[in-house]
Design a protein around this motif. Structure first.
Motif, PDB file in Angstrom:
ATOM      1  N   LYS A 216       0.869  -1.184   0.000  1.00  0.00           N
ATOM      2  CA  LYS A 216       0.000   0.000   0.000  1.00  0.00           C
ATOM      3  C   LYS A 216       0.897   1.222   0.000  1.00  0.00           C
ATOM      4  CE  LYS A 216      -4.024   2.069   2.190  1.00  0.00           C
ATOM      5  NZ  LYS A 216      -3.635   3.478   2.348  1.00  0.00           N
ATOM      6  N   ASP A 217       0.548   2.142  -0.876  1.00  0.00           N
ATOM      7  CA  ASP A 217       1.340   3.358  -1.089  1.00  0.00           C
ATOM      8  C   ASP A 217       0.560   4.541  -0.513  1.00  0.00           C
ATOM      9  OD1 ASP A 217       2.739   5.434  -2.386  1.00  0.00           O
ATOM     10  OD2 ASP A 217       1.756   5.090  -4.299  1.00  0.00           O
ATOM     11  N   TYR A 218       1.264   5.570  -0.097  1.00  0.00           N
ATOM     12  CA  TYR A 218       0.621   6.785   0.439  1.00  0.00           C
ATOM     13  C   TYR A 218       0.961   7.932  -0.500  1.00  0.00           C
ATOM     14  CZ  TYR A 218      -0.509   3.916   4.363  1.00  0.00           C
ATOM     15  OH  TYR A 218      -1.038   2.914   5.121  1.00  0.00           O
ATOM     16  N   ALA A 291       3.238  -0.352 -16.311  1.00  0.00           N
ATOM     17  CA  ALA A 291       4.042  -1.350 -17.027  1.00  0.00           C
ATOM     18  C   ALA A 291       5.394  -1.582 -16.345  1.00  0.00           C
ATOM     19  CB  ALA A 291       4.246  -0.878 -18.467  1.00  0.00           C
ATOM     20  N   ARG A 292       5.444  -1.325 -15.046  1.00  0.00           N
ATOM     21  CA  ARG A 292       6.715  -1.301 -14.300  1.00  0.00           C
ATOM     22  C   ARG A 292       6.409  -1.557 -12.835  1.00  0.00           C
ATOM     23  NH1 ARG A 292       5.459   3.130 -11.463  1.00  0.00           N
ATOM     24  NH2 ARG A 292       3.864   4.423 -12.431  1.00  0.00           N
ATOM     25  N   MET A 293       7.425  -1.576 -12.007  1.00  0.00           N
ATOM     26  CA  MET A 293       7.215  -1.657 -10.563  1.00  0.00           C
ATOM     27  C   MET A 293       6.858  -0.265 -10.031  1.00  0.00           C
ATOM     28  SD  MET A 293       7.462  -4.682  -9.291  1.00  0.00           S
ATOM     29  CE  MET A 293       7.750  -4.391  -7.537  1.00  0.00           C
ATOM     30  N   GLY A 294       6.310  -0.217  -8.825  1.00  0.00           N
ATOM     31  CA  GLY A 294       5.967   1.059  -8.199  1.00  0.00           C
ATOM     32  C   GLY A 294       7.143   1.627  -7.425  1.00  0.00           C
ATOM     33  N   ASP A 295       7.064   2.922  -7.202  1.00  0.00           N
ATOM     34  CA  ASP A 295       8.067   3.590  -6.381  1.00  0.00           C
ATOM     35  C   ASP A 295       7.297   4.516  -5.442  1.00  0.00           C
ATOM     36  OD1 ASP A 295      10.323   4.672  -5.339  1.00  0.00           O
ATOM     37  OD2 ASP A 295      11.172   5.364  -7.233  1.00  0.00           O
ATOM     38  N   PRO A 296       7.258   4.303  -4.146  1.00  0.00           N
ATOM     39  CA  PRO A 296       8.187   3.553  -3.301  1.00  0.00           C
ATOM     40  C   PRO A 296       7.810   2.110  -2.989  1.00  0.00           C
ATOM     41  CG  PRO A 296       6.753   4.823  -1.889  1.00  0.00           C
ATOM     42  CD  PRO A 296       6.300   5.077  -3.311  1.00  0.00           C
ATOM     43  N   GLU A 297       6.837   1.507  -3.700  1.00  0.00           N
ATOM     44  CA  GLU A 297       6.459   0.138  -3.349  1.00  0.00           C
ATOM     45  C   GLU A 297       7.633  -0.849  -3.471  1.00  0.00           C
ATOM     46  OE1 GLU A 297       4.733   2.252  -5.253  1.00  0.00           O
ATOM     47  OE2 GLU A 297       2.584   1.826  -5.240  1.00  0.00           O
ATOM     48  N   THR A 298       8.481  -0.636  -4.483  1.00  0.00           N
ATOM     49  CA  THR A 298       9.614  -1.554  -4.676  1.00  0.00           C
ATOM     50  C   THR A 298      10.533  -1.575  -3.443  1.00  0.00           C
ATOM     51  OG1 THR A 298       9.496  -1.031  -7.013  1.00  0.00           O
ATOM     52  CG2 THR A 298      11.491  -2.150  -6.288  1.00  0.00           C
TER      53      THR A 298
HETATM   54  N1  GLY Z   1       3.839   4.779  -6.236  1.00  0.00           N
HETATM   55  C1  GLY Z   1       3.032   4.796  -7.375  1.00  0.00           C
HETATM   56  C2  GLY Z   1       3.724   4.594  -8.641  1.00  0.00           C
HETATM   57  O1  GLY Z   1       4.860   4.152  -8.699  1.00  0.00           O
HETATM   58  O2  GLY Z   1       3.114   4.861  -9.670  1.00  0.00           O
END
Ligand code: GLY
Ligand code: AMP
Length: 423
Positions: A216-218, A291-298
């Motif tokens: 979960k991202d904020y 089409a990629r990983m999330g940031d900061p989820e990674t």
């Molecule tokens: N944290 C959301 C994104 O990478 O799109």
């Protein structure tokens, strides 16, 4: 194996950190990287969209696997560029081809795809300048709030949620007249969904897939989820409400039909699929694909993967993902993002950062940083992501918050309520 990672954010540092632990790694290169990735491998000062320079680096350093971090080079066709080049054709790229990246690069394409393959998503209609009047009429049939999305890539700024009909009409008109450049020449208007969001990550080689730990991202800058949208201010994994019943629905109703749909469309997709989901009355609905990983989820997903991740990626690159199984760390990982004062509006760069040596029991992933002489200085809006393990979420958060306070630069800011809604 020699590996090249493209990108320069916290996501790429987390991937570099994970890949650097692999016994299969010979040399790791990151282009362009940041001050953090420089500790995992060699940074190359090449932009992620400079395909000819990337080709030269791949040949010079005998790269055997390329991992693409951000969406822009994917949407610009980096994978297609490799496939079309006699010298690069056999070097696996983790990241979809241009057509596959349209799942992120065109919201209209993604919506049409979901409707065609019966994947749950909000009801919608798309409009262009020619159909502005129809857009106004469609807005009148909806209940507020109104959700307007620029079709193309808009660096996370292309989604507007408005309470007032007149304001929605005005924004629709402005988007179609170029407020977001070409990205807004088509606008998707969709039904507003009320629920709780989480992100699920899939790695596919085009025929098989693996589901990575969810997060979960904020997204908002302010505490209590207020203020402007950002790239992401923190993340946690696992997500308590994404229980096994929910995840089974995600797999059967979203992941499987997505992979099948891509195959049926004849789209070669080898890479990450990021599902932005919302849970409404217990049911998962897709808000967006990336089409990629999330940031900061990674920065929370990589620490929870126990596998040799390079082995997983290498298998993916060979089309042999079925040989792999993800082993997940049971512990919770959270990350808190430290950003520059003013972000996501105007902010300053080049602020010296101190305190790295004081950090204990957290992993500091660099986002916008660079080396400047013997100092590390800020070089972006999102600067550092402080990730920690815990046997509970509370414990993980305590560790990140203790350590983030030890890192200093002028104007630093972070949200103090990451994960608070889940405790
Ligand atoms: N944290 C959301 C994104 O990478 O799109
Ligand atoms: P996106 O850039 O597509 O991730 O959208 C940004 C944010 O807008 C999402 O994370 C959601 O919080 C919100 N959002 C997008 N679409 C909807 C929708 N149909 N209903 C409610 N919120 C939405």
């Amino acid at each position: 194996m020699n590996v090249l990672i493209l990108g320069s954010g916290g996501r790429e540092h987390a991937m570099a950190w994970k890949i650097a632990q692999s016994p299969r790694l010979t040399k790791l290169f990151i282009a362009p990287g940041n001050a953090g990735t420089a500790h995992c491998g060699t940074n190359l000062s090449i932009g992620t969209e400079d395909f000819p320079a990337i080709k030269q680096a791949v040949l010079e350093h005998d790269i055997e696997l390329v991992v693409v971090g951000p969406e822009v080079p994917l949407v610009a066709g980096i994978h297609d560029f490799f496939l079309a080049d006699g010298q690069l054709r056999d070097i696996p790229v983790i990241g979809p081809t241009k057509k596959g990246a349209m799942l992120e690069g065109s919201k209209d394409f993604a919506k049409e795809f979901m409707v065609k393959y019966n994947i749950p998503t909000a009801a919608y209609k798309s409009f262009s300048t020619k159909t502005l009047a129809k857009g106004y009429r469609f807005l009148r049939t909806l209940q507020p709030p109104y959700v307007l999305k620029a079709d193309g890539l808009a660096a996370g700024k292309g989604v507007l949620i408005l309470n007032d009909l007149d304001e929605a009409r005005k924004e629709l008109r402005e988007m179609l007249s170029g407020k977001f450049g070409k990205a807004g020449s088509t606008v998707v208007i969709e039904e507003f969904l009320s629920g709780i969001e989480c992100s699920v990550f899939v790695l596919t080689d085009g025929s098989d897939y693996l589901i990575l730990p969810e997060a979960k991202d904020y997204k908002r800058i302010g505490e209590g989820d207020t203020g402007l949208n950002t790239g992401g201010m923190g993340a946690v994994s696992p997500v308590p409400f994404a229980d096994s019943v929910f995840m089974e629905k995600v797999e059967s109703r979203i992941v499987k039909p997505t992979i099948e749909g891509l195959k049926k469309e004849g789209i070669f997709y080898r890479g990450f699929i990021f599902l932005g989901l919302i849970k409404v009355n217990g049911e998962p609905i897709v808000i967006e694909y990336n089409a990629r990983m999330g940031d900061p989820e990674t920065e929370v997903v990589m620490p929870r993967i126990k596998n040799d991740f390079l082995e997983v990626l290498a298998a993916c690159g060979k089309g042999d993902l079925k040989s792999q199984k993800i082993v997940t760390d049971e512990r919770t990982v959270c990350t808190v993002m430290m950003v520059a004062g003013g972000y996501p509006g105007e902010y300053e760069k080049g602020k010296p950062i101190t305190g790295f040596e004081k950090v204990e029991s957290s992993i500091v992933f660099h986002a916008g940083t660079k080396n400047s002489g013997d100092k590390i200085v800020s070089n972006g809006g999102r600067v550092l992501a402080v990730s920690s393990y815990g046997t509970s979420m509370a414990e993980a958060l305590k560790s990140s918050y203790k350590n983030i306070g030890l890192l200093e630069f002028e104007g630093r800011y972070w949200r103090r309520d990451i994960g608070a809604d889940l405790l």
